[in-house]
Design a protein around this motif. Sequence first.
Motif, short mmCIF file in Angstrom:
data_model
loop_
_atom_site.label_atom_id
_atom_site.label_comp_id
_atom_site.label_asym_id
_atom_site.label_seq_id
_atom_site.Cartn_x
_atom_site.Cartn_y
_atom_site.Cartn_z
N ASP A 161 30.68 38.73 48.16
CA ASP A 161 31.62 38.31 49.21
C ASP A 161 32.21 36.92 48.96
OD1 ASP A 161 31.35 40.66 50.72
OD2 ASP A 161 29.55 39.91 51.70
N PHE A 162 32.43 36.58 47.69
CA PHE A 162 33.14 35.34 47.39
C PHE A 162 34.60 35.50 47.83
CE2 PHE A 162 30.24 34.66 43.41
CZ PHE A 162 29.18 34.36 44.24
N THR A 163 35.23 34.39 48.16
CA THR A 163 36.63 34.44 48.57
C THR A 163 37.53 34.72 47.37
OG1 THR A 163 37.04 32.09 48.18
CG2 THR A 163 36.14 32.72 50.35
N ASP A 164 38.77 35.10 47.65
CA ASP A 164 39.73 35.35 46.57
C ASP A 164 39.87 34.13 45.68
OD1 ASP A 164 40.11 37.81 47.71
OD2 ASP A 164 42.10 37.38 48.53
N GLU A 165 39.96 32.95 46.29
CA GLU A 165 40.13 31.72 45.52
C GLU A 165 38.89 31.40 44.70
OE1 GLU A 165 41.80 28.69 43.65
OE2 GLU A 165 42.83 30.15 44.93
N GLN A 166 37.71 31.62 45.26
CA GLN A 166 36.48 31.39 44.50
C GLN A 166 36.41 32.31 43.28
OE1 GLN A 166 33.69 32.04 47.71
NE2 GLN A 166 33.17 29.85 47.85
N ARG A 167 36.74 33.58 43.47
CA ARG A 167 36.70 34.52 42.35
C ARG A 167 37.74 34.16 41.30
NH1 ARG A 167 36.98 38.33 46.48
NH2 ARG A 167 38.90 39.20 45.60
N ARG A 168 38.92 33.76 41.74
CA ARG A 168 39.96 33.38 40.78
C ARG A 168 39.51 32.18 39.95
NH1 ARG A 168 44.27 29.82 40.71
NH2 ARG A 168 46.07 30.49 39.46
N GLU A 169 38.91 31.20 40.59
CA GLU A 169 38.45 30.01 39.88
C GLU A 169 37.32 30.37 38.90
OE1 GLU A 169 38.38 26.36 38.40
OE2 GLU A 169 39.88 27.11 39.83
N ILE A 170 36.45 31.26 39.29
CA ILE A 170 35.37 31.70 38.39
C ILE A 170 35.94 32.43 37.18
CG2 ILE A 170 33.40 33.28 38.19
CD1 ILE A 170 32.81 32.59 41.17
#
Length: 484
Positions: A161-170
């Motif tokens: 359940d990471f946010t869209d922005e967290q996943r994009r940064e990862i």
Amino acid sequence: MTIQTPASVRSASDVVPPRAGDFAARAADGRDPRRRTPRSAHEGWMAPPTRPDPVALLEEQATTRVPELVPIRHARMLVSPFTFYRGAALLMAADLAGTPVSGITTQICGDAHLSNFGVFGTPERTLIFDMNDFDETLPGPWEWDVKRLATSFEVAGRSRDFTDEQRREINLTVVRGYRERMLQLAEARVLDAWYDRLDADRILDVITAGQSKRTVDKLAKRTDAALAKARTKDSTRAVAKLVEVIDGELRIAADSPLIVPIEQLLPQGRTRDQEEEWMREVLATYQSTLQPQNHPMREYSYVHMARKVVGVGSVGTRAWIVLLRGRDDADPLLLQAKQAEASVLERFLPPSRYENHGERVVRGQRLMQAASDLFLGWRREPGVDGIERDFYIRQLHDWKGSADVDTMNAATAKAYAHICGETLARAHSRAGDRVAIAAYLGRSDRFDHAIAAFARDYADQNDRDYAAFADAVASGRLEAAEPA
């Protein structure tokens, strides 16, 4: 503009070594493909109208596996979209076969998802971080490994359940780690590039660079605990968990169907003496594939063996654990003999140069890893059913540890993405032309953003495939059942 795909650029059955000395020409070999396949061409994913039925591909793959174990494989894949992704290397290989490539070939893992990285002990008894699963390894487009790795972080991030922005940064972090390390290796002195590896005592420094003190403290606690746990995973601990004494003799304990002793699988009329003679011959032949020739394996004798279910994607292939004795019963060793089938990549790339797929796995692993297990070797052997199969053999546990996806937070995932990206770059740089790959990648972040977009879109495809898989189980088309 004609964008290259594996169908238009047939990779050689082996990796062509880089040209000696002419580093400028090698860099040009990497920059030139940008005209045919721009880095932006790797962006995104859209399924073609002719895409095969994913469930049909899984059904086909199951035909060579132990029938009674296939439902266990399906049950483990059904747990989540991430466990499904782990078992769906064939599906992604089929999809990657139609995607753009630079035309630069290296030895690739073929299944470079985040759970196939971790720590393990070297023969020198140093704990290092590296790739640790090479069942699908084959010479091929290096981009395939990068795309599978980045997508694994996207899929795992959704499960957490990471946010869209967290996943994009990862996703950007894993590709940036790969690109920047490849650039560093391309510019390094030759031996510095070849010797480069990540020792466990450097992991914390790498993943906490530029982080706040609070983040550093949290990562330090998690890292220290994971490394301490890994160091406890050795043959002594494995024997304590898996072996019992029966009538005064060491025997691997039965836990059917996950662990089934050999005597329960032998054809009727085959004796224990015949089994032991067979295994002594197997182990003697296997020793010829080990490095060095003067090997401690010569001092061990066979005690017992059992079939053991392992992993997610590997469930259903034949995997054995073999109990050996050194000086006495207090000096045990457990080996794992794992069946090696044709790589899922071989449907879409030229076949391996090695007739024995166990040798294919071992040769690829030795090429890509900074250091490999002292007991890593291969063998072709008629099974208890008389059918010849290829196996590779290694220690069952040797300080092995991996990331726990179920407890990973966004900060930890980003740090882990960085070291996985760097580690994949090291592996590709040893096996292929690091100078050409680095020149193709360049210093801008164009490739990073293209792969991050691919990971997002392909995770959507994985969700759709997982839903189709779950529907097939619900309808009875596929059987899924964990043992009671």
